[in-house]
Design a protein around this motif. Structure first.
Motif, PDB file in Angstrom:
ATOM      1  N   LEU A 193       0.830  -1.538  -0.245  1.00  0.00           N
ATOM      2  CA  LEU A 193      -0.037   0.565  -0.076  1.00  0.00           C
ATOM      3  C   LEU A 193       1.170   1.370  -0.369  1.00  0.00           C
ATOM      4  N   GLY A 194       1.648   1.192   0.871  1.00  0.00           N
ATOM      5  CA  GLY A 194       2.879   2.249   0.937  1.00  0.00           C
ATOM      6  C   GLY A 194       3.362   2.452  -0.171  1.00  0.00           C
ATOM      7  N   VAL A 195       3.997   1.704  -1.354  1.00  0.00           N
ATOM      8  CA  VAL A 195       4.670   2.245  -2.350  1.00  0.00           C
ATOM      9  C   VAL A 195       3.542   2.312  -3.109  1.00  0.00           C
ATOM     10  N   TRP A 196       2.591   2.230  -3.457  1.00  0.00           N
ATOM     11  CA  TRP A 196       1.365   1.724  -4.750  1.00  0.00           C
ATOM     12  C   TRP A 196       1.030   3.780  -4.445  1.00  0.00           C
ATOM     13  N   LYS A 197       1.387   3.852  -2.797  1.00  0.00           N
ATOM     14  CA  LYS A 197       0.340   5.090  -2.823  1.00  0.00           C
ATOM     15  C   LYS A 197       1.567   6.370  -3.078  1.00  0.00           C
ATOM     16  N   GLY A 198       2.662   5.898  -3.022  1.00  0.00           N
ATOM     17  CA  GLY A 198       4.103   6.873  -2.403  1.00  0.00           C
ATOM     18  C   GLY A 198       4.730   7.163  -4.049  1.00  0.00           C
ATOM     19  N   ILE A 199       3.952   6.376  -5.082  1.00  0.00           N
ATOM     20  CA  ILE A 199       5.188   5.924  -6.306  1.00  0.00           C
ATOM     21  C   ILE A 199       4.663   7.439  -6.546  1.00  0.00           C
ATOM     22  N   GLY A 200       3.750   7.822  -6.818  1.00  0.00           N
ATOM     23  CA  GLY A 200       3.037   9.412  -7.557  1.00  0.00           C
ATOM     24  C   GLY A 200       3.832  10.431  -7.324  1.00  0.00           C
ATOM     25  N   TRP A 201       3.752  10.624  -5.916  1.00  0.00           N
ATOM     26  CA  TRP A 201       4.496  11.286  -5.434  1.00  0.00           C
ATOM     27  C   TRP A 201       5.986  11.954  -6.004  1.00  0.00           C
ATOM     28  N   SER A 202       7.165  10.398  -5.586  1.00  0.00           N
ATOM     29  CA  SER A 202       7.959  10.474  -6.444  1.00  0.00           C
ATOM     30  C   SER A 202       8.167  10.698  -7.311  1.00  0.00           C
ATOM     31  N   MET A 203       7.474  10.146  -8.052  1.00  0.00           N
ATOM     32  CA  MET A 203       7.138  10.325 -10.049  1.00  0.00           C
ATOM     33  C   MET A 203       7.006  12.241 -10.395  1.00  0.00           C
ATOM     34  N   MET A 204       6.074  12.802  -9.308  1.00  0.00           N
ATOM     35  CA  MET A 204       6.033  13.947  -9.724  1.00  0.00           C
ATOM     36  C   MET A 204       7.467  15.135  -9.426  1.00  0.00           C
ATOM     37  N   ILE A 205       7.878  14.975  -8.297  1.00  0.00           N
ATOM     38  CA  ILE A 205       9.055  15.756  -7.604  1.00  0.00           C
ATOM     39  C   ILE A 205      10.591  15.047  -9.008  1.00  0.00           C
ATOM     40  N   PHE A 206      10.352  14.648  -9.558  1.00  0.00           N
ATOM     41  CA  PHE A 206      11.678  13.320 -10.372  1.00  0.00           C
ATOM     42  C   PHE A 206      11.818  14.135 -12.261  1.00  0.00           C
ATOM     43  N   LEU A 207      10.321  14.284 -11.985  1.00  0.00           N
ATOM     44  CA  LEU A 207       9.468  14.504 -13.543  1.00  0.00           C
ATOM     45  C   LEU A 207       9.547  16.009 -13.516  1.00  0.00           C
ATOM     46  N   ALA A 208      10.177  16.852 -12.286  1.00  0.00           N
ATOM     47  CA  ALA A 208      10.103  18.720 -12.768  1.00  0.00           C
ATOM     48  C   ALA A 208      11.283  18.172 -12.590  1.00  0.00           C
TER      49      ALA A 208
END
Lengths: 325, 425
Positions: A193-208
């Motif tokens: 659950l932690g990974v599934w919910k958190g991937i989007g957040w790190s993805m957004m930072i990395f995208l920026a």
């Protein structure tokens, strides 16, 4: 604009000190410099006051409570020095909760960084479907922890979708794994659950961060014959290093602060075996009304997170050869 | 400033002296009773969005009380059950408790220990008379260090619940009445995919009916030691029976804390489980969610100790910070009347007054088994660390169910840890 340049532009040096002029014409300058030195503090004052009231003051109170056998009514409370801390060090359940927090941290931070970065790399290229995928990957981040925790509890229940998929559909297991009945499988479900919910957040930072990778350097490397992996390692990673450091530090702090998902998926069970530090602290403070011991656990958690953050900043800075932030 | 402090100190000293000598209410507060007062009452009657109980309280009972006592206004504040303990805790710390609280019976010793409650057995001259009318099990939850800090308000207990489908599958004509009947049914159910029994944990609420019905005990009567009782031969034998059934797959893994196991509320109508222990509220839950399901209620199966269940419910307590204690005590008296008790029966509240049992069954027939069971039902350990007792029982018994330690060892460890809690009293 970095902190240093901001300081310079406001007439202060890097350490925030007002430069002292030694010649008389500097008097006028000094006055404006003093004013300029105060102005930034005035800007941050409201935020700082709010922070002091809602974070620093309760933290200090918790620190104070941790030295008491706290009975809610101040007059009945007794100062017991370091007894609550000694109790924690001798408490097997404290160590079990700490190790569960550590396991959760390790098992969620690494996948969130690796998968988050991989998705960011895939979505960095412009394509018509890119905005849709960004939204889809980011959706879990903005969904309520309570909702997704209950959802995952159902998914991992004895007759849930995971067992159905693994057993009836893929025939990998017999489909009757009691995921939430065992410490390790339950922790795995909570980490999922932690990974599934958190991937989007790190993805957004990395995208920026990926937007800031110099295209000229990538093209030059390509012309020099560097393959994809070499370009990624030698150009992209150094360029996004500060983002990587930020994501890692924040995820480690977040990992140790896991609470809602554990509380709702297993309640710390079976028999407290999936308790993490915060669920243990919560049960001590709000179920047993032992606020002194609960506060001691909270203080210890703060120290652990603080030390880990400092260590990470040091390690990353050393590897980068200079101050990354 | 100084003068008002002096007055306040004198008032506190005087009220303390009155409470200490047990004559606080001998003359009543008739002298000041003309002055209108407002008493605040916190509870969770509106819990779960089901407003039936709260409506009866606000629309019928409180107006009736206020009509009889024109100088007293009762302000009821509904707090969701899940938030109530936390709200009480923070209010106690901030010295902002209401006059009256409908407290879960497990909380009474906790708050009495903190010194924020009035010992009603000292403050109310008619306390004994009121107390004698209530069921002894639920009354005992108010006892803390020789004084009673509340009176029972409403109660409940657990009974065995089964279904006709389960009885047919187990080859039984009637619900299992004894441990032997249960063990026999377990043999018949083997291979049917139906577990004999299910429960949601191994805390005192769950395991006590088994231990008491098996003839065992958790502590001695004076609550001074668990060793020799919780690990006594009869308790060991009873828990061993449960462990054997669990290991034979006849008890659901929910009992050892598997949050993913089918819940008892779904498992009984779904025919996953043949029997469960639960309270009277289940009737309403099933009526909503499984309208076709017909639950069958029966007493807890009897062992060497007979059929003994565990008491649940709420007590009404008066806070020491209340400025209108006489008026609040009048309301407490009102909660013990037939009018108050019987008005709440149709909403699923069981009366705490023994003499109203028959009337209760006549009003709501399915409550008969619960009413009968209450006559012998006992309370859990009424100590401030009640929740720690639950933690200990779960932590020590789960390994026994899993077979990594013996039952005797597990109960011995639990007894030692509970002894430490009892020694703190």
């Amino acid at each position: 604009m970095t902190i240093t340049t901001l300081g310079e532009s406001l007439g202060t040096d890097a350490a925030g000190q007002v430069p002292v002029a030694s010649v008389p014409p500097a008097r006028q300058r000094r006055r404006s410099a003093t004013r300029a030195g105060i102005v930034p503090y005035l800007f941050i004052a409201p935020g700082l006051a709010l922070f002091a009231l809602t974070v620093l003051y309760p933290t200090f109170q918790a620190f104070q409570l941790s030295f008491f056998d706290w009975k809610l009514v101040a007059s009945a409370s007794k100062f017991i020095g370091l007894d609550n801390y000694v109790r924690a060090f001798q408490d097997d359940h404290f160590w079990l909760s700490l190790s569960n927090s550590g396991i959760y941290m390790v098992l969620t931070v690494v996948p969130q960084i690796v998968i988050g970065l991989a998705i960011a790399l895939l979505l960095a290229r412009k394509s018509p479907t890119q905005p849709l995928f960004r939204v889809l990957f980011y959706l879990p981040v903005v969904t309520s922890w309570v909702v997704v925790s209950l959802l995952f509890r159902f998914l991992f229940s004895d007759d849930g979708l995971i067992n159905f998929t693994l057993g009836d559909f893929l025939h990998l297991t017999d489909g009757s794994t009691p995921w939430l009945a065992d410490r390790w499988t339950a922790l795995l479900a909570i980490c999922a659950l932690g990974v599934w919910k958190g991937i989007g957040w790190s993805m957004m930072i990395f995208l920026a961060a990926l937007q800031g990778v110099p295209t000229a350097l990538l093209e030059a490397a390509e012309m020099d014959g560097a393959n994809r992996w070499q370009r990624f390692r030698a150009v992209t990673v150094p360029a996004i290093w500060p983002a990587l450091l930020f994501v890692t530090v924040m995820l480690v702090i977040g990992g140790f602060n896991v609470f809602v998902s554990v509380y709702l998926m297993t309640g710390g069970g079976p028999a407290g075996r999936t308790d993490v530090l915060l669920t243990y602290m919560y049960s001590q403070a709000f179920e047993n009304l032992d606020f002194g011991y609960g506060s001691a656990i909270a203080v210890l958690l703060t120290i652990i997170v603080f030390v880990l953050s400092v260590v990470q900043l040091r390690v990353f800075r050393d590897r980068n050869g200079e101050g990354a932030l | 400033m100084k003068r008002s402090r002096l007055i306040a100190a004198t008032a506190v000293a005087a009220s303390l002296a009155l409470v200490a000598t047990g004559c606080a209410a001998t003359g009543g507060d008739e002298g000041s009773s003309d002055e209108p007062v407002t008493i605040t009452f916190w509870g969770s009657y509106g819990n779960g969005g089901n407003s039936a109980q709260q409506d009866v309280l606000n629309d019928t009972l409180i107006p009736a009380f206020e009509a009889e006592h024109p100088n007293i206004t009762v302000q009821y504040v509904d707090v969701p059950y899940d938030d109530l303990l936390q709200k009480l805790t923070t209010s106690a710390a901030g010295d902002e408790l209401p006059d009256l609280v409908r407290a879960d019976l497990g909380w009474v010793p906790k708050f009495a220990d903190l010194g924020v409650l009035v010992p009603l057995s000292q403050a109310m001259p008619d306390f004994q008379e009121l107390a004698d009318a209530t069921f002894p099990g639920v009354l005992s939850t108010n006892l803390w260090k020789g004084d009673y800090y509340g009176l029972p308000l409403d109660t409940n207990t657990r009974v065995l619940i089964t279904s006709q489908a389960a009885l047919d599958a187990a080859g039984l004509d009637a619900p299992p009445a004894t441990f032997a009947d249960l063990e026999k049914a377990a043999g018949t159910l083997e291979g049917t995919g139906i577990s004999l029994f299910a429960d949601g944990g191994l805390g005192a609420w769950n395991i006590s009916p088994w231990i008491w019905s098996g003839g065992g005990a958790i502590t001695d009567d004076d609550m001074t030691t668990a060793s020799g009782y919780l690990d006594g031969a009869k308790t060991v034998a009873t828990v061993q029976m449960l462990v054997d059934l669990y290991q034979a797959g006849q008890i659901s893994t929910g009992i050892t804390g598997n949050a993913g196991a089918t819940s008892t509320a779904e498992g009984l109508p779904g025919n996953n489980y043949a029997t469960i222990f639960d309270g009277p509220w289940m009737n309403g839950i099933w009526a909503d969610q499984f309208p076709d399901f017909q639950p069958i209620y029966a007493p807890i199966p009897a062992g060497d100790g007979g059929s003994v269940s565990v008491v649940g419910g709420e007590d009404i307590v008066l806070t020491a910070s209340s400025k209108h204690q006489e008026a609040a005590m009048e309301f407490i008296r009102f909660t013990q009347t037939e009018q108050f008790q019987m008005a709440l029966v149709p909403t699923g509240q069981l009366t705490v007054i023994k003499d109203f049992g028959d009337e209760q069954v006549a009003t709501v027939p399915y409550l008969k088994v619960f009413t009968d069971q209450l006559a012998t039902a006992k309370a859990r350990l009424a100590i401030p660390q009640g929740s720690e007792v639950d933690t200990i029982l779960n932590e020590e018994l789960v390994p026994a169910f899993e077979g990594t330690v013996t039952v005797k060892e597990a109960l011995g460890n639990a007894a030692k840890r509970i002894d430490e809690l009892l020694a703190e009293q």
